[in-house]
Motif scaffolding. Structure first.
Motif, mmCIF file in Angstrom:
data_model
loop_
_atom_site.group_PDB
_atom_site.id
_atom_site.type_symbol
_atom_site.label_atom_id
_atom_site.label_comp_id
_atom_site.label_asym_id
_atom_site.label_seq_id
_atom_site.Cartn_x
_atom_site.Cartn_y
_atom_site.Cartn_z
ATOM 1 N N ALA A 80 -24.536 -47.394 -50.053
ATOM 2 C CA ALA A 80 -24.437 -46.564 -48.853
ATOM 3 C C ALA A 80 -24.942 -45.160 -49.166
ATOM 4 O O ALA A 80 -24.845 -44.676 -50.298
ATOM 5 C CB ALA A 80 -22.987 -46.511 -48.381
ATOM 6 N N ARG A 81 -25.484 -44.520 -48.166
ATOM 7 C CA ARG A 81 -26.001 -43.161 -48.328
ATOM 8 C C ARG A 81 -25.173 -42.210 -47.470
ATOM 9 O O ARG A 81 -25.147 -42.336 -46.246
ATOM 10 C CB ARG A 81 -27.479 -43.103 -47.946
ATOM 11 N N PRO A 82 -24.483 -41.241 -48.091
ATOM 12 C CA PRO A 82 -23.524 -40.394 -47.361
ATOM 13 C C PRO A 82 -24.151 -39.267 -46.545
ATOM 14 O O PRO A 82 -23.435 -38.523 -45.900
ATOM 15 C CB PRO A 82 -22.642 -39.831 -48.476
ATOM 16 N N LEU B 260 -23.905 -35.774 -41.240
ATOM 17 C CA LEU B 260 -24.840 -36.207 -40.200
ATOM 18 C C LEU B 260 -25.665 -34.978 -39.819
ATOM 19 O O LEU B 260 -25.117 -33.986 -39.343
ATOM 20 C CB LEU B 260 -24.101 -36.743 -38.978
ATOM 21 N N PHE B 261 -26.990 -35.071 -40.039
ATOM 22 C CA PHE B 261 -27.878 -33.923 -39.875
ATOM 23 C C PHE B 261 -28.946 -34.305 -38.855
ATOM 24 O O PHE B 261 -29.862 -35.070 -39.158
ATOM 25 C CB PHE B 261 -28.512 -33.577 -41.228
ATOM 26 N N THR C 205 -36.381 -38.279 -48.022
ATOM 27 C CA THR C 205 -35.721 -39.491 -48.511
ATOM 28 C C THR C 205 -36.377 -40.007 -49.796
ATOM 29 O O THR C 205 -35.748 -40.749 -50.553
ATOM 30 C CB THR C 205 -35.771 -40.596 -47.450
ATOM 31 N N SER C 206 -37.605 -39.596 -50.045
ATOM 32 C CA SER C 206 -38.279 -40.040 -51.278
ATOM 33 C C SER C 206 -37.781 -39.294 -52.502
ATOM 34 O O SER C 206 -37.954 -39.772 -53.635
ATOM 35 C CB SER C 206 -39.797 -39.852 -51.145
ATOM 36 N N LEU D 147 -29.850 -39.684 -49.330
ATOM 37 C CA LEU D 147 -30.255 -39.377 -47.956
ATOM 38 C C LEU D 147 -30.879 -40.597 -47.298
ATOM 39 O O LEU D 147 -31.714 -41.278 -47.898
ATOM 40 C CB LEU D 147 -31.264 -38.217 -47.957
ATOM 41 N N ALA D 148 -30.476 -40.875 -46.068
ATOM 42 C CA ALA D 148 -31.032 -41.981 -45.289
ATOM 43 C C ALA D 148 -31.569 -41.455 -43.974
ATOM 44 O O ALA D 148 -30.978 -40.554 -43.368
ATOM 45 C CB ALA D 148 -29.973 -43.047 -45.030
#
Length: 939
Positions: free
Chosen positions: A679-681, A797-798, A809-810, A815-816
């Motif tokens: 999971a990505r927070p 959440l951004f 994200t790379s 980060l998702a």
């Protein structure tokens, strides 16, 4: 907005209850030959309460004079009159009836006034004994301020009314502030230590009606800024009230102890604040000791920290217009008692941050959610329970009435009914679960209503009171027949006089031969005989004039009296006064019995807690909410979450169902069950305006608040590791009162997040950097996102329109990318309100502008400029040239012909340029129009 500041409170001396000496002015400036004794008394009392509007009791009215009358008449929209003169000028006057005073007081308090209530402290008959010009003794018996209200008519029954006091003791080397707060209407009393940089959040959580402090604290910029930002009304108090040694002695005296250690481990600043609060309440109650519970320590460490901006953004307890409507609290509140409503508000305003007590609350809600019949029976019992907390407080302050006695009796009966429902021997089904800890503890506290001292008190009050007591003691008639023999005798004598009067009336008719003779009564003459003027001569001749004495002549009647009537009047009057006096004695006895029962506050709190649990269960069942899993992990996994307020609005409007969305911001080590990947927070959310980004952000923050307040949540399932701090930066606002632009406010709030968020925090951010130049804004948003990811490591959440950020994200492994789904049909788009993995390729801003109704010319021009900017090509022109062309947006858009470049030949333009309008006949002009139409059709 700068909070209103109330002038410094007068010292204790002017508030003492001894009568003011009649006719003695307080100063030479008031000792004028024109001042009557009554006006001299008024001015002396007014001088001691210059910061208040003075309600000066005169018979059945509270009168106001001079500037007070001018201000009050305008504020209350009542007539301004005059009474006498002072220094050669008319004295302005207005008044309000005593029986309706609460309504007028409420309006004045809401408009920022303080009111000193001055009562007559002796019987006018006693004053007359000193001479015909003697003035009735009067004294201020109470100062009404926003934080010291107790009457139901002045309070919102479903909301707390807190008075707060703030203190700092530099001598102990600590910069920590002491914050004390109490609800005088219920007696609750708490203290806590708070840092200056957290003061705004604490005040926003408590939302006090009045803050007492020494104005020297305003020299501290952090403190002044916090108070100004929240807007709490201020009341400066003298510095000596905050001396910690004096404050300690004051508290020890109030609670009758030798030391405060038994109540908690208090810092000097906390003691100073608590002592100042007690001192202020004592001053406003004219020396009467406040009816407060011993102070309890609270700590922000056990609560979810929520700053003022986040509270306003999420509309937790106040909706967009400042009331409850539209707030989260309004959706959650299904309580059936006023005390339950207040307790629920406190839970929503201050969610817990410890899984153990949260899960205890959830277990109580689960019991009532699963046991439908028990919940229904419980709520039926609670509906009849009055506000015991506030009734007890009024009785303790000497401000109670017969209905407060009735409220205590009804609450005891309701408590007994509830205790019976929760009795393990209540004949439950074999599979009935054991009572959760919180419910069991409440049931234990209620047991005294069935078998203990409270039960005996309930029986006593049941015997003593009539079914529907009056509001005021002076109204009488609230003691039930048969309870007190002395009272019954007095009432019998008073009421039996009617038969005696009827007998005397018949006797006088026979004696005079006047069949229309009547025995009547008024407050001036007492009992008297009335006959018509034509028949009066008969009673003034012969033997009758020895019996009937003439009293009064009217236009059409004459009135007489007799020795018998005079004696009867005195006897009945004594009986009536005696009955009222005896009822007052019995009231005081019953109030003393109530004060002697220490279990009553616990009964009140137990009933409120059970009401909250049953209400949350009822709301959960009605709204399809699920029990969340709460622990100390870094999990944040919401399955099919919904926005509770928006969903309720859609249901009311009949606009269809709310579209749920998942959110998984779980921290290190968590696996996304749907993808099987870590999971990505931190989620970067892109997508068009109006697609639901802000709603999605807010709904997840609200779910966290609901869960940690001990409520079920609008989701199919939820697993939340406790959130220590909640931050929300959603929506634009400015603070012009403090010289802050919209962008400055945004940066201040963002700075607070980056400086305080931890890995256990939840952060929702929307459009960071939008208030400045594009590249500045993008840079700030970029740096903020990286800081949250790398330094704070908060669950985040951004939301943004800076699509360049999606490339992060790379390089940022936690980060998702997520986006709001949109369906396109030609030039039309449909917002699906669904969150999906991935990034948006554009923002659809022009489509939203079209929905908003922008003119077609402006929309066409916007599309041209957007296309040029996106392609990085302006047709050989510089961006300056493109900007110079912008006035064209006000004209009709250029026609676009298929297969023709905008800069190519234009047959229509050529034909028009060759035409000579001045030489054309009407037929030539018509032919030209047809020719142009053919060319347009060919194109």
């Amino acid at each position: 907005m700068t909070p209103p500041v109330i002038k410094e409170t007068a010292p204790a001396a002017p508030l003492k209850s001894e009568p003011v000496k009649q006719g003695v002015p307080a100063s030479k400036s008031q000792a004028t030959p024109q001042a009557t004794p009554m006006m001299a008394q008024y001015m002396e009392i007014k001088q001691a309460h210059e910061d208040c509007v003075l309600f000066y009791r005169m018979g059945d009215f509270y009168e106001l004079f001079f500037d007070d009358a001018v201000k009050a008449s305008a504020a209350l929209d009542i007539a301004l009159t005059k009474r006498g003169k002072h220094l050669g000028a008319d004295i302005p006057m207005c008044g309000v009836p005593v029986h309706a005073a609460d309504a007028y007081l409420s309006r004045l308090i809401r408009k920022g006034f303080r009111v000193a209530v001055c009562e007559q402290t002796e019987d006018p008959a006693e004053a007359k004994k000193r001479g015909s010009k003697s003035v009735v003794a009067r004294a201020v018996v109470r100062i009404v301020t926003p934080g010291t209200l107790t009457e139901d008519a002045l309070l919102d029954a479903r909301d707390t009314n807190l008075l707060a006091a703030l203190a700092r003791v530099r001598a102990d080397g600590s910069q920590t502030l002491g914050l004390a707060y109490a609800d005088v209407s219920t007696g609750s009393f708490h203290v806590e230590a708070v840092e200056a940089n957290a003061l705004a959040a604490a005040l926003a959580r408590l939302s006090p009606s009045e803050l007492v402090m020494h104005d020297g604290l305003l020299a501290d910029e952090l403190i002044a800024d916090a108070i100004q930002g929240v807007g709490t009304p201020l009341t400066p108090l003298r510095a000596s009230a905050f001396d910690s040694d004096n404050a300690r002695r004051r508290l020890e005296t109030l609670f009758g102890v030798k030391a405060l250690d038994g109540f908690g481990d208090f810092s000097r600043a906390e003691i100073a604040a608590a002592g100042a609060l007690v001192d202020y309440v004592t001053l406003t109650q004219a020396g009467a000791a406040p009816a407060l519970s011993p102070p309890k320590t609270t700590s922000e460490q056990g609560l979810m920290a929520i700053d003022a901006a986040t509270r306003q953004s999420l509309e937790l307890t106040r909706g967009p217009e400042g009331g409850r409507d539209g707030s989260l609290l309004a959706i959650m509140d299904a309580t059936v008692t006023a005390a339950g409503a207040r307790a629920l508000k406190q839970r929503v305003a201050a969610p817990l941050a410890d899984p153990a007590p949260i899960n205890k609350r959830l277990a109580a809600v689960t019991l009532f959610a699963e046991q439908t019949r028990l919940r229904g029976d419980m709520r039926d019992c609670l509906r009849g329970v009055p506000d015991l907390e506030r009734a007890l407080s009024r009785l303790a302050l000497g401000r109670g009435g017969p209905r407060d006695l009735g409220a205590v009796a009804a609450a005891i009966k309701g408590g007994a009914d509830v205790a019976a429902l929760l009795d393990p021997q209540a004949g439950r089904a074999p599979d009935f679960p054991p009572l959760p800890e919180d419910v069991s503890a409440a049931a234990t506290r209620l047991e005294t209503t069935r078998t203990g001292s409270a039960s005996a008190l309930g029986v006593l009050l049941g015997r003593a009171l009539v079914e529907e007591p009056p509001l005021l003691v002076r109204d009488g008639g609230f003691i039930a027949p048969g309870y007190d023999a002395d009272l019954d005798e007095l009432i019998s004598l008073r009421d039996g006089s009617r038969k005696v009067i009827a007998g005397l009336e018949a006797q006088y008719r026979d004696q005079t031969g006047i069949k229309t003779l009547k025995v009547r009564h008024n407050n001036v003459l007492g009992y008297f005989i009335e006959v018509s003027a034509t028949q009066a001569d008969r009673m003034m001749d012969g033997e009758l004039q020895e019996t009937f004495r003439h009293r009064q002549t009217l236009a059409n009647a004459m009135r007489f009296s007799t020795v018998e009537l005079a004696e009867l009047d005195a006897k009945v009057s004594r009986a009536g006064d005696g009955a009222i006096g005896r009822e007052k004695e019995l009231f005081d006895q019953l109030a003393a019995e109530i004060k002697a029962i220490p279990d009553l506050p616990d009964i009140a709190s137990a009933l409120a807690e059970l009401d909250v649990a049953a209400a949350l269960a009822d709301a959960a069942q009605g709204n399809n909410w699920a029990r969340p899993k709460i622990d100390n992990s870094l999990a944040f996994h919401i399955d099919a979450g919904r926005h509770p307020v928006v969903e309720a609005a859609l249901k009311r409007q009949g606009n269809g169902a709310f579209i749920p969305n998942d959110c998984n911001l779980s921290g290190e080590g968590a696996i996304d069950e749907k993808t099987g990947e870590p999971a990505r927070p931190v989620w970067l959310l892109t997508g068009p305006n109006m697609a639901g980004k802000s709603t999605f952000l807010r709904q997840n923050a609200l779910i966290a608040v609901m869960a940690q307040a001990g409520s079920f949540v609008p989701a199919a399932a939820a697993h939340i590791g406790v959130v220590d701090r909640l931050f929300s930066r959603v929506g634009a606002s400015d603070d012009l009162a403090r010289g802050r632009s919209t962008f400055m406010v945004e940066m201040v709030e963002t700075a607070a997040i980056l400086n305080r968020a931890t890995d256990k925090s939840l952060v929702i951010l929307d459009e960071i950097g939008r208030g400045t130049a594009t590249y500045d804004g993008l840079s700030i948003a970029w740096a903020t996102l990286e800081h949250l990811h790398e330094v704070n490591r908060a669950r985040t959440l951004f939301a943004t329109h800076y699509h360049e950020l999606t490339a992060l994200t790379s390089t940022l492994d936690r980060l998702a990318n997520a986006t709001m789904r949109v369906a396109e049909h030609g030039q039309d788009i449909v917002f699906l309100h669904e969150v999906a993995p991935g990034a948006a390729d554009r923002s659809y801003g022009i489509h939203v502008a079209r929905l908003a109704g922008l003119p077609d010319a402006a929309l066409s021009r916007a599309e041209e400029v957007l296309k040029a900017l996106e392609e990085g090509d302006t047709g050989g022109a510089s961006k300056g040239d493109l900007a110079a062309d912008l006035p064209l947006f006000a004209a009709a858009p250029r026609p676009k012909s298929a297969g023709h470049a905008p800069s190519g030949p234009d047959p229509i333009r050529d034909a028009l340029s060759e035409a000579a309008p001045d030489e054309m006949t009407p037929r030539d002009a018509l032919d030209l129009i047809y020719a142009l139409r053919r060319k347009l059709s060919d194109d």
